[in-house]
Design a protein around this motif. Structure first.
Motif, PDB file in Angstrom:
ATOM      1  N   LYS A  31       1.227  -0.742  -0.228  1.00 17.37           N
ATOM      2  CA  LYS A  31       0.343   0.498  -0.080  1.00 17.37           C
ATOM      3  C   LYS A  31       0.741   1.203  -0.426  1.00 17.37           C
ATOM      4  CE  LYS A  31      -3.939   1.905   2.111  1.00 17.37           C
ATOM      5  NZ  LYS A  31      -4.999   2.211   3.111  1.00 17.37           N
ATOM      6  N   VAL A  32       1.892   1.460   0.921  1.00 22.42           N
ATOM      7  CA  VAL A  32       2.629   2.500   1.049  1.00 22.42           C
ATOM      8  C   VAL A  32       3.358   2.570  -0.105  1.00 22.42           C
ATOM      9  CG1 VAL A  32       2.270   2.166   3.358  1.00 22.42           C
ATOM     10  CG2 VAL A  32       4.645   1.317   2.920  1.00 22.42           C
ATOM     11  N   LEU A  33       4.028   1.957  -1.086  1.00 21.32           N
ATOM     12  CA  LEU A  33       4.872   1.392  -1.715  1.00 21.32           C
ATOM     13  C   LEU A  33       4.259   2.019  -3.432  1.00 21.32           C
ATOM     14  CD1 LEU A  33       7.548  -1.564  -1.673  1.00 21.32           C
ATOM     15  CD2 LEU A  33       7.496   1.497  -0.966  1.00 21.32           C
ATOM     16  N   PRO A  57      -2.820  10.884   5.933  1.00 19.86           N
ATOM     17  CA  PRO A  57      -4.464  10.555   6.265  1.00 19.86           C
ATOM     18  C   PRO A  57      -4.368   9.117   6.825  1.00 19.86           C
ATOM     19  CG  PRO A  57      -3.448  11.293   4.617  1.00 19.86           C
ATOM     20  CD  PRO A  57      -2.580  11.327   5.144  1.00 19.86           C
ATOM     21  N   SER A  58      -5.576   8.823   7.177  1.00 21.79           N
ATOM     22  CA  SER A  58      -6.198   7.358   7.389  1.00 21.79           C
ATOM     23  C   SER A  58      -5.474   6.476   6.831  1.00 21.79           C
ATOM     24  CB  SER A  58      -7.422   7.386   7.957  1.00 21.79           C
ATOM     25  OG  SER A  58      -7.803   8.232   8.766  1.00 21.79           O
ATOM     26  N   GLY A  59      -4.619   5.665   7.363  1.00 23.85           N
ATOM     27  CA  GLY A  59      -4.480   4.338   6.250  1.00 23.85           C
ATOM     28  C   GLY A  59      -3.122   4.267   5.893  1.00 23.85           C
ATOM     29  N   THR A  60      -2.035   5.227   6.292  1.00 26.21           N
ATOM     30  CA  THR A  60      -1.043   5.416   5.459  1.00 26.21           C
ATOM     31  C   THR A  60       0.449   4.617   6.959  1.00 26.21           C
ATOM     32  OG1 THR A  60      -1.099   7.409   6.430  1.00 26.21           O
ATOM     33  CG2 THR A  60      -1.627   7.145   4.198  1.00 26.21           C
ATOM     34  N   GLY A  61      -0.531   4.530   8.147  1.00 27.28           N
ATOM     35  CA  GLY A  61       0.402   4.530   9.133  1.00 27.28           C
ATOM     36  C   GLY A  61       0.752   4.816  10.050  1.00 27.28           C
ATOM     37  N   ARG A 208      12.731  23.608  27.137  1.00 30.05           N
ATOM     38  CA  ARG A 208      14.415  22.595  27.387  1.00 30.05           C
ATOM     39  C   ARG A 208      14.746  22.474  26.411  1.00 30.05           C
ATOM     40  NH1 ARG A 208      10.024  17.355  29.855  1.00 30.05           N
ATOM     41  NH2 ARG A 208       8.157  19.388  30.816  1.00 30.05           N
ATOM     42  N   GLY A 209      14.255  23.074  25.584  1.00 27.85           N
ATOM     43  CA  GLY A 209      15.244  23.318  23.784  1.00 27.85           C
ATOM     44  C   GLY A 209      14.676  21.850  23.680  1.00 27.85           C
ATOM     45  N   ALA A 210      13.285  21.466  23.417  1.00 29.06           N
ATOM     46  CA  ALA A 210      13.507  19.840  22.530  1.00 29.06           C
ATOM     47  C   ALA A 210      12.186  20.522  21.865  1.00 29.06           C
ATOM     48  CB  ALA A 210      12.232  19.101  23.887  1.00 29.06           C
ATOM     49  N   GLY A 211      12.346  19.193  20.576  1.00 27.68           N
ATOM     50  CA  GLY A 211      11.526  18.707  19.346  1.00 27.68           C
ATOM     51  C   GLY A 211      10.454  17.906  19.743  1.00 27.68           C
ATOM     52  N   PHE A 212       9.384  18.256  18.941  1.00 28.82           N
ATOM     53  CA  PHE A 212       8.222  17.372  18.958  1.00 28.82           C
ATOM     54  C   PHE A 212       8.171  16.634  17.596  1.00 28.82           C
ATOM     55  CE2 PHE A 212       5.610  21.148  18.975  1.00 28.82           C
ATOM     56  CZ  PHE A 212       5.360  21.029  17.454  1.00 28.82           C
ATOM     57  N   ILE A 213       7.697  15.340  17.529  1.00 27.35           N
ATOM     58  CA  ILE A 213       7.139  15.189  16.199  1.00 27.35           C
ATOM     59  C   ILE A 213       5.529  14.601  16.210  1.00 27.35           C
ATOM     60  CG2 ILE A 213       7.198  12.741  14.315  1.00 27.35           C
ATOM     61  CD1 ILE A 213      10.075  12.225  15.751  1.00 27.35           C
ATOM     62  N   LEU A 214       4.858  15.183  15.296  1.00 26.26           N
ATOM     63  CA  LEU A 214       3.363  15.276  15.502  1.00 26.26           C
ATOM     64  C   LEU A 214       2.073  15.001  14.170  1.00 26.26           C
ATOM     65  CD1 LEU A 214       0.779  17.686  17.510  1.00 26.26           C
ATOM     66  CD2 LEU A 214       0.783  17.117  14.939  1.00 26.26           C
ATOM     67  N   THR A 215       1.773  13.877  14.245  1.00 28.51           N
ATOM     68  CA  THR A 215       0.811  13.098  13.216  1.00 28.51           C
ATOM     69  C   THR A 215      -0.337  13.576  12.978  1.00 28.51           C
ATOM     70  OG1 THR A 215       0.750  10.766  14.291  1.00 28.51           O
ATOM     71  CG2 THR A 215       2.702  11.109  13.474  1.00 28.51           C
ATOM     72  N   ASP A 216      -0.638  13.906  12.204  1.00 23.68           N
ATOM     73  CA  ASP A 216      -2.251  14.117  12.572  1.00 23.68           C
ATOM     74  C   ASP A 216      -3.467  14.151  10.948  1.00 23.68           C
ATOM     75  OD1 ASP A 216      -4.785  14.992  13.278  1.00 23.68           O
ATOM     76  OD2 ASP A 216      -3.886  16.858  14.313  1.00 23.68           O
ATOM     77  N   LEU A 217      -3.794  14.128  11.304  1.00 21.62           N
ATOM     78  CA  LEU A 217      -4.759  14.057   9.867  1.00 21.62           C
ATOM     79  C   LEU A 217      -5.369  14.619   8.638  1.00 21.62           C
ATOM     80  CD1 LEU A 217      -7.916  11.964  10.267  1.00 21.62           C
ATOM     81  CD2 LEU A 217      -6.090  10.890   9.728  1.00 21.62           C
ATOM     82  N   ASP A 226       8.257  23.458  11.872  1.00 27.02           N
ATOM     83  CA  ASP A 226      10.235  24.110  11.115  1.00 27.02           C
ATOM     84  C   ASP A 226      10.088  22.947  10.499  1.00 27.02           C
ATOM     85  OD1 ASP A 226      11.387  25.488  13.164  1.00 27.02           O
ATOM     86  OD2 ASP A 226      11.159  23.709  13.952  1.00 27.02           O
ATOM     87  N   THR A 227       9.225  21.703  10.143  1.00 25.14           N
ATOM     88  CA  THR A 227       9.429  20.944   9.065  1.00 25.14           C
ATOM     89  C   THR A 227       7.752  20.296   8.858  1.00 25.14           C
ATOM     90  OG1 THR A 227      11.158  20.688   9.817  1.00 25.14           O
ATOM     91  CG2 THR A 227       9.936  19.383   7.631  1.00 25.14           C
ATOM     92  N   HIS A 228       8.063  20.101   7.571  1.00 27.71           N
ATOM     93  CA  HIS A 228       6.185  19.328   7.355  1.00 27.71           C
ATOM     94  C   HIS A 228       6.671  18.242   6.282  1.00 27.71           C
ATOM     95  CE1 HIS A 228       4.539  23.876   8.492  1.00 27.71           C
ATOM     96  NE2 HIS A 228       2.945  22.628   8.435  1.00 27.71           N
ATOM     97  N   TYR A 229       6.102  16.731   6.535  1.00 24.87           N
ATOM     98  CA  TYR A 229       5.952  15.415   5.708  1.00 24.87           C
ATOM     99  C   TYR A 229       4.741  15.589   5.808  1.00 24.87           C
ATOM    100  CZ  TYR A 229      10.871  15.295   7.578  1.00 24.87           C
ATOM    101  OH  TYR A 229      12.121  15.709   7.332  1.00 24.87           O
ATOM    102  N   ASN A 230       4.269  14.738   4.311  1.00 21.39           N
ATOM    103  CA  ASN A 230       3.741  13.956   4.331  1.00 21.39           C
ATOM    104  C   ASN A 230       4.159  12.443   4.255  1.00 21.39           C
ATOM    105  OD1 ASN A 230       1.066  16.369   3.399  1.00 21.39           O
ATOM    106  ND2 ASN A 230       3.028  16.284   1.826  1.00 21.39           N
ATOM    107  N   LEU A 231       3.187  11.983   5.014  1.00 23.75           N
ATOM    108  CA  LEU A 231       2.944  10.938   5.091  1.00 23.75           C
ATOM    109  C   LEU A 231       2.719   9.060   3.905  1.00 23.75           C
ATOM    110  CD1 LEU A 231       4.279   8.618   7.147  1.00 23.75           C
ATOM    111  CD2 LEU A 231       1.933   8.046   8.053  1.00 23.75           C
TER     112      LEU A 231
END
Length: 231
Positions: A31-33, A57-61, A208-217, A226-231
């Motif tokens: 599916k992902v490939l 999006p839903s179903g992309t892992g 804290r000088g920390a980063g985060f990684i947030l997934t959402d629909l 700082d950065t946007h990705y599409n899964l």
């Protein structure tokens, strides 16, 4: 290689850079490939201290990815590296310490212990290390900001999903971390409460000088990413 400095009760990984190298989930491989992704089957580096949004999006892992980043699932091809070392190369003791002091997580299913009160759910994480990171006063301040002070003495079983989500957010923030990993952390919050939670998360990460990684629909403007990705 990760550089470790030890103090009583603490282990510090001084960089905590996360890299993905051609990561592909085995159960979703076909599916992902078949679709374009900025994450799967790519070389990706998550820079420490950055706020990262992954639109998924839903179903992309997306939940699968969160589990890979937190190293609780291993059914993938490719590699996940922390400070240049494979997750699998760290021994169990070091991984446990990293989860206590370097990487915090908000799971989509929240994992609230229903038999414990909301306050006890938070306290479990707060006292996990020998020198608690947050004071009880700080916990109460966070609860007030997220409008859950009135449910702290209630059992997890009695909480609404939105209340559980806010308790899970506080629980994730009461430990030290270099990365906060979040899977749809605001899915059951109205706009006002979601923004309150986002403001608190942003303040804590910056302090804290920390980063985060947030997934959402969907796209959102709650943070200056700082950065946007599409899964």
């Amino acid at each position: 290689m990760a550089r470790l400095r030890k103090k009583p009760g603490f282990l510090y990984i001084t960089v905590m850079q996360i890299q993905l190298e051609n990561l592909v989930p085995v159960p979703l491989r076909d599916k992902v490939l078949q679709r374009s992704s900025d994450i799967w089957n790519r070389e990706v580096t998550f820079t420490p201290g950055h706020f990262v949004k992954i639109k998924a999006p839903s179903g992309t892992g997306k939940t699968t990815l969160i589990h890979y980043l937190y190293h609780i699932r291993y059914d993938y091809t490719g590699q996940v590296l922390v400070d240049g070392r494979l997750w699998q190369s760290y021994n169990k003791e070091v991984i446990a310490t990293m989860r206590q002091q370097q990487v915090s997580v908000i799971f989509q299913d929240l994992r609230i212990f229903e038999q414990l009160t909301a306050e006890e759910n938070i306290e479990l994480k707060r006292v996990m290390i020998s020198q608690p990171y947050c004071t009880t006063e700080k916990v109460k301040e966070m609860a007030a900001r997220l409008n859950v002070t009135h449910v702290l003495s209630q059992s997890g079983k009695t909480l609404s999903y939105g209340e559980r989500q806010r308790i899970a957010i506080i629980r994730a923030l009461v430990q030290p971390f270099k990365w906060l990993i979040m899977d749809e952390p605001f899915s059951h919050l109205d706009n006002e409460n979601a923004q309150r939670a986002a403001d608190l998360i942003g303040e804590e990460c910056r302090a804290r000088g920390a980063g985060f990684i947030l997934t959402d629909l969907d796209n959102d403007t709650r943070f200056a990413y700082d950065t946007h990705y599409n899964l």
